[in-house]
Design an enzyme around this catalytic site. Structure first.
Site, mmCIF file in Angstrom:
data_model
loop_
_atom_site.group_PDB
_atom_site.id
_atom_site.type_symbol
_atom_site.label_atom_id
_atom_site.label_comp_id
_atom_site.label_asym_id
_atom_site.label_seq_id
_atom_site.Cartn_x
_atom_site.Cartn_y
_atom_site.Cartn_z
ATOM 1 N N GLU A 53 0.836 -1.213 0.000
ATOM 2 C CA GLU A 53 0.000 0.000 0.000
ATOM 3 C C GLU A 53 0.869 1.262 0.000
ATOM 4 O O GLU A 53 2.099 1.190 0.062
ATOM 5 C CB GLU A 53 -0.946 -0.055 1.202
ATOM 6 C CG GLU A 53 -1.885 -1.256 1.091
ATOM 7 C CD GLU A 53 -2.910 -1.349 2.208
ATOM 8 O OE1 GLU A 53 -2.815 -0.599 3.195
ATOM 9 O OE2 GLU A 53 -3.817 -2.189 2.073
ATOM 10 N N CYS A 62 -1.994 -5.018 -5.481
ATOM 11 C CA CYS A 62 -2.432 -6.278 -4.863
ATOM 12 C C CYS A 62 -1.309 -7.321 -4.900
ATOM 13 O O CYS A 62 -0.400 -7.258 -5.744
ATOM 14 C CB CYS A 62 -3.628 -6.846 -5.615
ATOM 15 S SG CYS A 62 -5.126 -5.863 -5.492
ATOM 16 N N GLU A 64 -1.504 -10.421 -5.871
ATOM 17 C CA GLU A 64 -1.527 -11.231 -7.100
ATOM 18 C C GLU A 64 -0.732 -10.560 -8.210
ATOM 19 O O GLU A 64 0.053 -11.189 -8.926
ATOM 20 C CB GLU A 64 -2.969 -11.431 -7.595
ATOM 21 C CG GLU A 64 -3.857 -12.174 -6.627
ATOM 22 C CD GLU A 64 -4.604 -11.247 -5.668
ATOM 23 O OE1 GLU A 64 -3.996 -10.270 -5.166
ATOM 24 O OE2 GLU A 64 -5.794 -11.502 -5.424
ATOM 25 N N CYS A 100 -9.325 -9.429 -6.877
ATOM 26 C CA CYS A 100 -10.144 -8.305 -7.325
ATOM 27 C C CYS A 100 -10.282 -8.353 -8.846
ATOM 28 O O CYS A 100 -9.580 -9.103 -9.533
ATOM 29 C CB CYS A 100 -9.532 -6.974 -6.869
ATOM 30 S SG CYS A 100 -8.135 -6.434 -7.880
ATOM 31 N N CYS A 103 -7.041 -7.727 -10.869
ATOM 32 C CA CYS A 103 -6.125 -8.875 -10.866
ATOM 33 C C CYS A 103 -6.646 -10.003 -11.750
ATOM 34 O O CYS A 103 -5.859 -10.690 -12.410
ATOM 35 C CB CYS A 103 -5.895 -9.360 -9.437
ATOM 36 S SG CYS A 103 -4.884 -8.216 -8.470
HETATM 37 N N1 THU Z 1 -5.857 -6.885 -2.048
HETATM 38 C C1 THU Z 1 -5.033 -7.796 -2.628
HETATM 39 O O1 THU Z 1 -3.820 -7.800 -2.406
HETATM 40 N N2 THU Z 1 -5.590 -8.698 -3.466
HETATM 41 C C2 THU Z 1 -6.905 -8.743 -3.790
HETATM 42 O O2 THU Z 1 -7.283 -9.474 -4.676
HETATM 43 C C3 THU Z 1 -7.853 -7.926 -3.057
HETATM 44 C C4 THU Z 1 -7.274 -6.811 -2.273
HETATM 45 C C5 THU Z 1 -5.260 -5.888 -1.148
HETATM 46 C C6 THU Z 1 -5.285 -4.490 -1.687
HETATM 47 C C7 THU Z 1 -5.230 -3.684 -0.424
HETATM 48 O O3 THU Z 1 -3.876 -3.523 -0.051
HETATM 49 C C8 THU Z 1 -5.930 -4.550 0.610
HETATM 50 O O4 THU Z 1 -5.959 -5.857 0.059
HETATM 51 C C9 THU Z 1 -7.337 -4.101 0.930
HETATM 52 O O5 THU Z 1 -8.079 -3.920 -0.209
#
Ligand code: THU
Length: 147
Positions: A53, A62, A64, A100, A103
């Site tokens: 983040e 993310c 992935e 998400c 991804c």
């Molecule tokens: N996040 C992922 O790393 N992968 C996903 O498929 C869904 C969300 C992360 C993004 C963010 O840092 C945190 O999860 C909350 O959304």
């Protein structure tokens, strides 16, 4: 799970273990949601990633995509499976962390959606397997742009 996925060569437990290990590196001070991913190349190599983040929010990425982009940047462009592990930092039990939409589309770029396994895991014993085609039906991909 779709019938077209051949799970014989996919080391499910190793992928989940790698994703859990990668999750420990998650940099998620804003959401407090930690994600780890491990993607398996066609040559059966594993690349891992975590979510990263940022104080400006939108530059975050993310787990992935971190894993896939690490692999692509090292010349790997075909993938067989991905394991995803996620959960809140302040909770012991993980959730089923589904990828998400962004991804899913990135995975679509480098896979055969009917043959690619998405393993959403709470632990090495507790997981669900989907094909990417199930999670991203009627998708748009590179083939649509080829002549
Ligand atoms: N996040 C992922 O790393 N992968 C996903 O498929 C869904 C969300 C992360 C993004 C963010 O840092 C945190 O999860 C909350 O959304």
């Amino acid at each position: 799970m779709d019938g077209k996925i051949n799970m014989d060569e996919i080391p499910v437990a190793e992928l989940i273990k790698s994703a859990l290990e990668a999750r420990k590196k998650s940099y998620s001070p804003y959401s407090g949601y930690q994600v780890g991913a491990a993607v398996l190349t066609n040559e059966l190599r594993i690349y891992t990633g975590c979510n990263i983040e940022n104080a400006a929010y939108s530059p975050g990425i993310c787990a992935e995509r971190t894993a896939v982009y690490k692999a692509v940047s090292e010349g790997k462009r075909r993938f067989r499976a991905i394991a995803i592990t996620g959960g809140r930092a302040d909770e012991q039990e993980l959730s089923y962390a589904f990828p998400c939409g962004v991804c899913r589309q990135v995975l679509r770029e480098f896979t055969q959606p009917e043959e690619f396994a998405v393993i959403v895991a709470k632990s090495s014993e507790d997981y669900k397997i989907y094909s990417l085609a199930q999670l991203l039906p009627e998708s748009f991909g590179p083939d649509h742009l080829s002549k």
